[in-house]
Design a protein around this motif. Sequence first.
Motif, PDB file in Angstrom:
ATOM      1  N   ALA A   1      14.402  36.434  48.834  1.00  0.00           N
ATOM      2  CA  ALA A   1      14.581  36.588  50.508  1.00  0.00           C
ATOM      3  C   ALA A   1      16.175  35.694  51.123  1.00  0.00           C
ATOM      4  N   ALA A   2      16.481  35.274  51.976  1.00  0.00           N
ATOM      5  CA  ALA A   2      17.761  35.063  51.729  1.00  0.00           C
ATOM      6  C   ALA A   2      17.275  34.015  52.484  1.00  0.00           C
ATOM      7  N   PRO A   3      18.445  32.612  52.884  1.00  0.00           N
ATOM      8  CA  PRO A   3      18.295  31.807  53.354  1.00  0.00           C
ATOM      9  C   PRO A   3      17.847  32.209  54.860  1.00  0.00           C
ATOM     10  N   ILE A   4      17.804  31.184  55.666  1.00  0.00           N
ATOM     11  CA  ILE A   4      17.429  31.672  57.308  1.00  0.00           C
ATOM     12  C   ILE A   4      18.943  31.489  57.658  1.00  0.00           C
ATOM     13  N   GLY A   5      19.614  32.887  58.397  1.00  0.00           N
ATOM     14  CA  GLY A   5      20.160  33.040  59.445  1.00  0.00           C
ATOM     15  C   GLY A   5      21.079  33.848  58.524  1.00  0.00           C
ATOM     16  N   ILE A   6      21.146  34.027  57.688  1.00  0.00           N
ATOM     17  CA  ILE A   6      21.978  34.802  56.851  1.00  0.00           C
ATOM     18  C   ILE A   6      21.027  35.796  56.236  1.00  0.00           C
ATOM     19  N   THR A   7      22.487  37.238  56.418  1.00  0.00           N
ATOM     20  CA  THR A   7      22.147  38.402  56.881  1.00  0.00           C
ATOM     21  C   THR A   7      23.456  39.286  56.019  1.00  0.00           C
ATOM     22  N   GLU A   8      23.689  39.234  55.008  1.00  0.00           N
ATOM     23  CA  GLU A   8      24.541  39.589  54.220  1.00  0.00           C
ATOM     24  C   GLU A   8      24.592  39.402  52.933  1.00  0.00           C
ATOM     25  N   LEU A   9      24.500  40.309  52.163  1.00  0.00           N
ATOM     26  CA  LEU A   9      24.883  39.989  50.846  1.00  0.00           C
ATOM     27  C   LEU A   9      25.643  38.882  50.019  1.00  0.00           C
ATOM     28  N   PRO A  10      25.565  38.443  49.349  1.00  0.00           N
ATOM     29  CA  PRO A  10      27.068  37.711  48.614  1.00  0.00           C
ATOM     30  C   PRO A  10      27.984  38.518  47.866  1.00  0.00           C
ATOM     31  N   ASN A  11      29.253  37.745  47.426  1.00  0.00           N
ATOM     32  CA  ASN A  11      30.155  38.293  46.658  1.00  0.00           C
ATOM     33  C   ASN A  11      30.623  39.408  47.559  1.00  0.00           C
ATOM     34  N   GLY A  12      30.584  39.919  48.683  1.00  0.00           N
ATOM     35  CA  GLY A  12      30.392  41.561  48.861  1.00  0.00           C
ATOM     36  C   GLY A  12      29.613  42.241  48.808  1.00  0.00           C
TER      37      GLY A  12
END
Length: 454
Positions: free
Chosen positions: A157-168
């Motif tokens: 689960a992503a942090p709330i508000g994050i909609t994209e995967l990290p590092n591209g």
Amino acid sequence: MAEANRIARMDCPTQADLKKLKYIIINKCSHIKETELKDLDRGILRVFGRWAAIYDAESLVYQKVAEEGQLIVSLMSQDEQSSSVSNAAWTKAQRSATRMLDKKVDERAHLKIFSGLMVEFTQRSSANKWVNGQVGVIVDLPTHATVSKKEDLKVWAAPIGITELPNGGSYDKVLLKHAGWTEVAVSFFTPLRNEKVDSLLGRRIQYSIRPLIGKTVHRVMGHDVNKLVTCVGAGSSKYRLWERGQIVVILSRTPCCKNMYFIGDPKETADEIVNLILKRGAYDEYMEKLIRCIAHDGSSDGGGIEERRDLNNERCVKLTDLPYRLKDARLPSDETGFVYLLVSLSNCRRIYIGSTNNLRERVLLHNRGHGAEPTRNPAYGGKWGLAGFVAGFEAEKERYEFFERRWSHMVSDNGGDTLDVDSVWDLGVKLVADLEEYNGIDSLNLVKCFETNI
């Protein structure tokens, strides 16, 4: 995209504004052919007006994943129904109930997942580990035993508000954890609320996630994304949009022009966008009147009695202010055959075309929940009003059923559920005229049962 969005929101854009908007769309945004959609990065959100286009885009992604040799795991839901009167035991849902649940719930009957699939949670966790609408990603696929026993599914689960995967776009566990993502266990979920399906109750037991490959314009409201691909439907009924508000939403989702991908010819896309932002919606004038009434502070404006009466009338929302008003019409009591047009009283874009030998009885049956399946679904339209009908078929069933099919096909070919009731009625008028001109049929009569205030 800020300038394009500003122009799209203007009430009366000038020709210079429209020219600037076209320049931005054609020269600053990205454009692809429909055949290139399959190979587009899976991290680019597909945003379309209709679910049919979303499902097609998802199919292309799954097809591409399979071609790359990745494993796809299918997770089937458990659909059940029960009597809403006696609260009897839950039994396996019939096909009609499953189709109705497809329209009412966010969970998929057939959920397909693969490593790297972005998902969206559809229910809040009872332990508050995630909320509805929060983003996640599938990293490890479940084993066959997990699937067969309906055991918990692991999702990051992503942090709330994050909609994209990290590092591209990486879904490496170390990078995810470093970026604040957490691994959670999603259960095979029994919903707390049951859905009404005709005279029964229905429920879908499924993992509370759905693929985050695409969203409708309506569902993407309020969510900013880095990249998205869309189509305004120039030359394609599958992608066709129908309101200025949809353009406003699309143009305001991403801050960078080059990250906005349009499917189709750049010039045709720009022309269609301009046509849509210049189009007045059915409820535009009504909403403007409503806002004027709400914004009035109630203070006296002076003037004579007549002037004050005029001002008071201007600040009252009346039935005549609605864009579509049903009017009194005498319904025939004979059984000579009719083709009729219904409009939902709760959503004027929901229409239904049918045929019958007894018009009065058929309209009553629709509103009592005994009509065709689309009119029985409360989520589709609820109560229905008669927008108009065609008479003069001389009790010949083949004739009025033929007219119904032709009218329905014309609606589908010209935009389907993107059309308002006026446009649908105009297609019926055109069909009557065509039959009279080319087939010599002059016995048909049209009776319109609604008025348009715009």
